[in-house]
Scaffold this motif. Sequence first.
Motif, PDB file in Angstrom:
ATOM      1  N   PHE A  96     -12.132  31.933 -45.391  1.00 55.74           N
ATOM      2  CA  PHE A  96     -10.820  31.470 -44.943  1.00 55.74           C
ATOM      3  C   PHE A  96     -10.924  30.499 -43.769  1.00 55.74           C
ATOM      4  O   PHE A  96     -10.134  29.554 -43.672  1.00 55.74           O
ATOM      5  CB  PHE A  96      -9.933  32.660 -44.577  1.00 55.74           C
ATOM      6  N   VAL A  97     -11.885  30.709 -42.872  1.00 61.57           N
ATOM      7  CA  VAL A  97     -12.074  29.757 -41.773  1.00 61.57           C
ATOM      8  C   VAL A  97     -12.500  28.405 -42.338  1.00 61.57           C
ATOM      9  O   VAL A  97     -12.016  27.346 -41.889  1.00 61.57           O
ATOM     10  CB  VAL A  97     -13.110  30.284 -40.755  1.00 61.57           C
ATOM     11  N   SER A  98     -13.360  28.400 -43.336  1.00 57.37           N
ATOM     12  CA  SER A  98     -13.768  27.143 -43.979  1.00 57.37           C
ATOM     13  C   SER A  98     -12.577  26.475 -44.658  1.00 57.37           C
ATOM     14  O   SER A  98     -12.426  25.251 -44.608  1.00 57.37           O
ATOM     15  CB  SER A  98     -14.869  27.415 -45.011  1.00 57.37           C
ATOM     16  N   LEU A  99     -11.722  27.282 -45.276  1.00 57.13           N
ATOM     17  CA  LEU A  99     -10.518  26.737 -45.914  1.00 57.13           C
ATOM     18  C   LEU A  99      -9.602  26.083 -44.889  1.00 57.13           C
ATOM     19  O   LEU A  99      -9.070  24.988 -45.123  1.00 57.13           O
ATOM     20  CB  LEU A  99      -9.781  27.859 -46.645  1.00 57.13           C
ATOM     21  N   LEU A 100      -9.442  26.738 -43.751  1.00 58.19           N
ATOM     22  CA  LEU A 100      -8.613  26.172 -42.687  1.00 58.19           C
ATOM     23  C   LEU A 100      -9.159  24.833 -42.204  1.00 58.19           C
ATOM     24  O   LEU A 100      -8.404  23.865 -42.013  1.00 58.19           O
ATOM     25  CB  LEU A 100      -8.536  27.144 -41.512  1.00 58.19           C
ATOM     26  N   GLU A 101     -10.476  24.765 -41.998  1.00 56.87           N
ATOM     27  CA  GLU A 101     -11.089  23.551 -41.478  1.00 56.87           C
ATOM     28  C   GLU A 101     -11.051  22.422 -42.503  1.00 56.87           C
ATOM     29  O   GLU A 101     -10.908  21.252 -42.139  1.00 56.87           O
ATOM     30  CB  GLU A 101     -12.542  23.841 -41.071  1.00 56.87           C
ATOM     31  N   GLU A 102     -11.162  22.756 -43.770  1.00 53.59           N
ATOM     32  CA  GLU A 102     -11.243  21.725 -44.808  1.00 53.59           C
ATOM     33  C   GLU A 102      -9.872  21.257 -45.278  1.00 53.59           C
ATOM     34  O   GLU A 102      -9.653  20.053 -45.486  1.00 53.59           O
ATOM     35  CB  GLU A 102     -12.022  22.268 -46.008  1.00 53.59           C
ATOM     36  N   LYS A 103      -8.924  22.191 -45.438  1.00 51.49           N
ATOM     37  CA  LYS A 103      -7.638  21.859 -46.058  1.00 51.49           C
ATOM     38  C   LYS A 103      -6.480  21.708 -45.069  1.00 51.49           C
ATOM     39  O   LYS A 103      -5.568  20.923 -45.302  1.00 51.49           O
ATOM     40  CB  LYS A 103      -7.267  22.929 -47.087  1.00 51.49           C
ATOM     41  N   LEU A 104      -6.516  22.476 -43.966  1.00 49.12           N
ATOM     42  CA  LEU A 104      -5.363  22.471 -43.074  1.00 49.12           C
ATOM     43  C   LEU A 104      -5.571  21.626 -41.827  1.00 49.12           C
ATOM     44  O   LEU A 104      -4.680  20.859 -41.442  1.00 49.12           O
ATOM     45  CB  LEU A 104      -5.016  23.915 -42.677  1.00 49.12           C
ATOM     46  N   LEU A 105      -6.727  21.741 -41.186  1.00 52.00           N
ATOM     47  CA  LEU A 105      -6.949  21.035 -39.925  1.00 52.00           C
ATOM     48  C   LEU A 105      -6.781  19.519 -40.039  1.00 52.00           C
ATOM     49  O   LEU A 105      -6.139  18.909 -39.170  1.00 52.00           O
ATOM     50  CB  LEU A 105      -8.325  21.382 -39.368  1.00 52.00           C
ATOM     51  N   PRO A 106      -7.316  18.851 -41.077  1.00 53.53           N
ATOM     52  CA  PRO A 106      -7.114  17.396 -41.165  1.00 53.53           C
ATOM     53  C   PRO A 106      -5.639  17.003 -41.212  1.00 53.53           C
ATOM     54  O   PRO A 106      -5.235  15.998 -40.607  1.00 53.53           O
ATOM     55  CB  PRO A 106      -7.835  17.017 -42.461  1.00 53.53           C
ATOM     56  N   VAL A 107      -4.840  17.793 -41.903  1.00 55.23           N
ATOM     57  CA  VAL A 107      -3.415  17.471 -42.007  1.00 55.23           C
ATOM     58  C   VAL A 107      -2.700  17.751 -40.690  1.00 55.23           C
ATOM     59  O   VAL A 107      -1.750  17.049 -40.324  1.00 55.23           O
ATOM     60  CB  VAL A 107      -2.770  18.249 -43.169  1.00 55.23           C
ATOM     61  N   LEU A 108      -3.153  18.757 -39.946  1.00 48.87           N
ATOM     62  CA  LEU A 108      -2.574  18.997 -38.624  1.00 48.87           C
ATOM     63  C   LEU A 108      -2.868  17.829 -37.689  1.00 48.87           C
ATOM     64  O   LEU A 108      -1.993  17.396 -36.926  1.00 48.87           O
ATOM     65  CB  LEU A 108      -3.131  20.292 -38.043  1.00 48.87           C
ATOM     66  N   ILE A 109      -4.102  17.318 -37.743  1.00 45.38           N
ATOM     67  CA  ILE A 109      -4.446  16.145 -36.938  1.00 45.38           C
ATOM     68  C   ILE A 109      -3.570  14.968 -37.335  1.00 45.38           C
ATOM     69  O   ILE A 109      -3.041  14.236 -36.486  1.00 45.38           O
ATOM     70  CB  ILE A 109      -5.938  15.797 -37.108  1.00 45.38           C
ATOM     71  N   HIS A 110      -3.384  14.776 -38.633  1.00 46.49           N
ATOM     72  CA  HIS A 110      -2.535  13.674 -39.108  1.00 46.49           C
ATOM     73  C   HIS A 110      -1.095  13.859 -38.642  1.00 46.49           C
ATOM     74  O   HIS A 110      -0.437  12.909 -38.198  1.00 46.49           O
ATOM     75  CB  HIS A 110      -2.596  13.588 -40.631  1.00 46.49           C
ATOM     76  N   THR A 111      -0.597  15.089 -38.723  1.00 47.76           N
ATOM     77  CA  THR A 111       0.791  15.369 -38.353  1.00 47.76           C
ATOM     78  C   THR A 111       1.062  15.058 -36.890  1.00 47.76           C
ATOM     79  O   THR A 111       2.073  14.437 -36.548  1.00 47.76           O
ATOM     80  CB  THR A 111       1.129  16.841 -38.646  1.00 47.76           C
ATOM     81  N   PHE A 112       0.139  15.466 -36.012  1.00 44.53           N
ATOM     82  CA  PHE A 112       0.381  15.322 -34.574  1.00 44.53           C
ATOM     83  C   PHE A 112      -0.100  13.991 -33.999  1.00 44.53           C
ATOM     84  O   PHE A 112       0.483  13.501 -33.030  1.00 44.53           O
ATOM     85  CB  PHE A 112      -0.302  16.469 -33.817  1.00 44.53           C
ATOM     86  N   TRP A 113      -1.148  13.398 -34.585  1.00 45.21           N
ATOM     87  CA  TRP A 113      -1.789  12.259 -33.946  1.00 45.21           C
ATOM     88  C   TRP A 113      -1.727  10.958 -34.742  1.00 45.21           C
ATOM     89  O   TRP A 113      -1.956   9.890 -34.171  1.00 45.21           O
ATOM     90  CB  TRP A 113      -3.248  12.589 -33.644  1.00 45.21           C
ATOM     91  N   VAL A 114      -1.460  11.025 -36.040  1.00 44.22           N
ATOM     92  CA  VAL A 114      -1.468   9.804 -36.857  1.00 44.22           C
ATOM     93  C   VAL A 114      -0.067   9.422 -37.307  1.00 44.22           C
ATOM     94  O   VAL A 114       0.298   8.245 -37.280  1.00 44.22           O
ATOM     95  CB  VAL A 114      -2.401   9.976 -38.081  1.00 44.22           C
ATOM     96  N   ASP A 115       0.711  10.390 -37.730  1.00 40.90           N
ATOM     97  CA  ASP A 115       2.097  10.109 -38.102  1.00 40.90           C
ATOM     98  C   ASP A 115       2.789   9.417 -36.928  1.00 40.90           C
ATOM     99  O   ASP A 115       2.909   9.978 -35.830  1.00 40.90           O
ATOM    100  CB  ASP A 115       2.817  11.407 -38.460  1.00 40.90           C
ATOM    101  N   ALA A 116       3.231   8.180 -37.147  1.00 45.39           N
ATOM    102  CA  ALA A 116       3.702   7.333 -36.040  1.00 45.39           C
ATOM    103  C   ALA A 116       4.865   7.963 -35.289  1.00 45.39           C
ATOM    104  O   ALA A 116       4.898   7.968 -34.056  1.00 45.39           O
ATOM    105  CB  ALA A 116       4.081   5.950 -36.566  1.00 45.39           C
ATOM    106  N   LYS A 117       5.839   8.493 -36.019  1.00 46.64           N
ATOM    107  CA  LYS A 117       7.030   9.044 -35.375  1.00 46.64           C
ATOM    108  C   LYS A 117       6.692  10.279 -34.547  1.00 46.64           C
ATOM    109  O   LYS A 117       7.136  10.419 -33.404  1.00 46.64           O
ATOM    110  CB  LYS A 117       8.073   9.388 -36.444  1.00 46.64           C
ATOM    111  N   ASN A 118       5.886  11.172 -35.119  1.00 48.38           N
ATOM    112  CA  ASN A 118       5.496  12.380 -34.383  1.00 48.38           C
ATOM    113  C   ASN A 118       4.654  12.051 -33.159  1.00 48.38           C
ATOM    114  O   ASN A 118       4.829  12.640 -32.088  1.00 48.38           O
ATOM    115  CB  ASN A 118       4.703  13.318 -35.300  1.00 48.38           C
ATOM    116  N   TYR A 119       3.729  11.094 -33.333  1.00 50.24           N
ATOM    117  CA  TYR A 119       2.839  10.758 -32.222  1.00 50.24           C
ATOM    118  C   TYR A 119       3.615  10.154 -31.055  1.00 50.24           C
ATOM    119  O   TYR A 119       3.452  10.568 -29.904  1.00 50.24           O
ATOM    120  CB  TYR A 119       1.749   9.801 -32.689  1.00 50.24           C
TER     121      TYR A 119
END
Length: 321
Positions: A96-119
């Motif tokens: 499950f930790v591997s699943l979090l790092e592979e599937k969820l963490l990249p999207v969290l980074i995108h949500t907070f740091w890449v999505d222009a409006k959120n950033y």
Amino acid sequence: MAAPMELFCWAGGWGLPSVDPDCLAVLTYARFTGAPLKVHRVTSPWSSPSGRLPALKTRDEGTISKTQQIITHLGKQRYNADYDLSTTQRADTLAFVSLLEEKLLPVLIHTFWVDAKNYVEHTRKWYAETIPFPLNFFLPNCMHKQHLERLQLMWGDGYMEDEEKLEKELYRDARECLTLLSQRLGSQKFFFGDSPASLDAFVFSRLAPLLKAKLPNGKLQQHLKSLQNLCNYCTSILSLYFPWDGGESPASAPRAVGADGSEAEDDPHKRRNQLLSVLVGLAAMLGYAFLSGIVSIQRGSTGPAGHQPIALEEEEEEEEE
């Protein structure tokens, strides 16, 4: 009494003890196990002995700056939340930790740091208001660049070829990951029953910022809020292990370290770090001014009028605490 281990982590906000997922994972694990840490909630990586956050300062192994290594070290010090897990449960933890790092963490980074409006409206705004002057002028942008580079490493060389298609696929995978976590948790208090384990620290640290942040663009956030057991799970951990709002302890609570590992002052070297921040900030601004031509050095020739002095123009702003 031996000096306690010292943990340096990002300050709290959004109703969380720390806004950074990695710092939040370590803080949560420490609370689960009762590890006697002297916690410094800081507003700049420069306040850390390693220049990174989180960072655990130990007596025997120096400073440790990777989340999993910090948790492993705490386990070796007999603060092990996984001590009673079976072999199967330990294998599930790794999966499950591997699943979090592979599937969820990249999207969290995108949500907070890449999505222009959120950033612009949320992430950069919080860090710019929290980081002390003058670092708040350029450190958020440096962090933004670092997260972009990290995301590109995760997503591979094809990231820039069809970004929109890749985002759709990754957000779909993240939603499936959240649904799977919801199904695995079910009606349990924690993932392995009534006692928290390291998996709970990792899951909570990834879900809580997504749940609590007030994001202008909350595509993944809305899906999380539809999974009521995961929302209740995060709320329960916050109320049980961090019973205060905003990630700050009450003003009347003592800041000294006690036998139960109560937390220390926000920054043990505040004046030194403020002075360093001011000096580096001034150097950075002067460097920018010279490169952009705002400030120039004029050399005058000797003559009847005498030697022409060097012309410098600069503005100084007093740091606010």
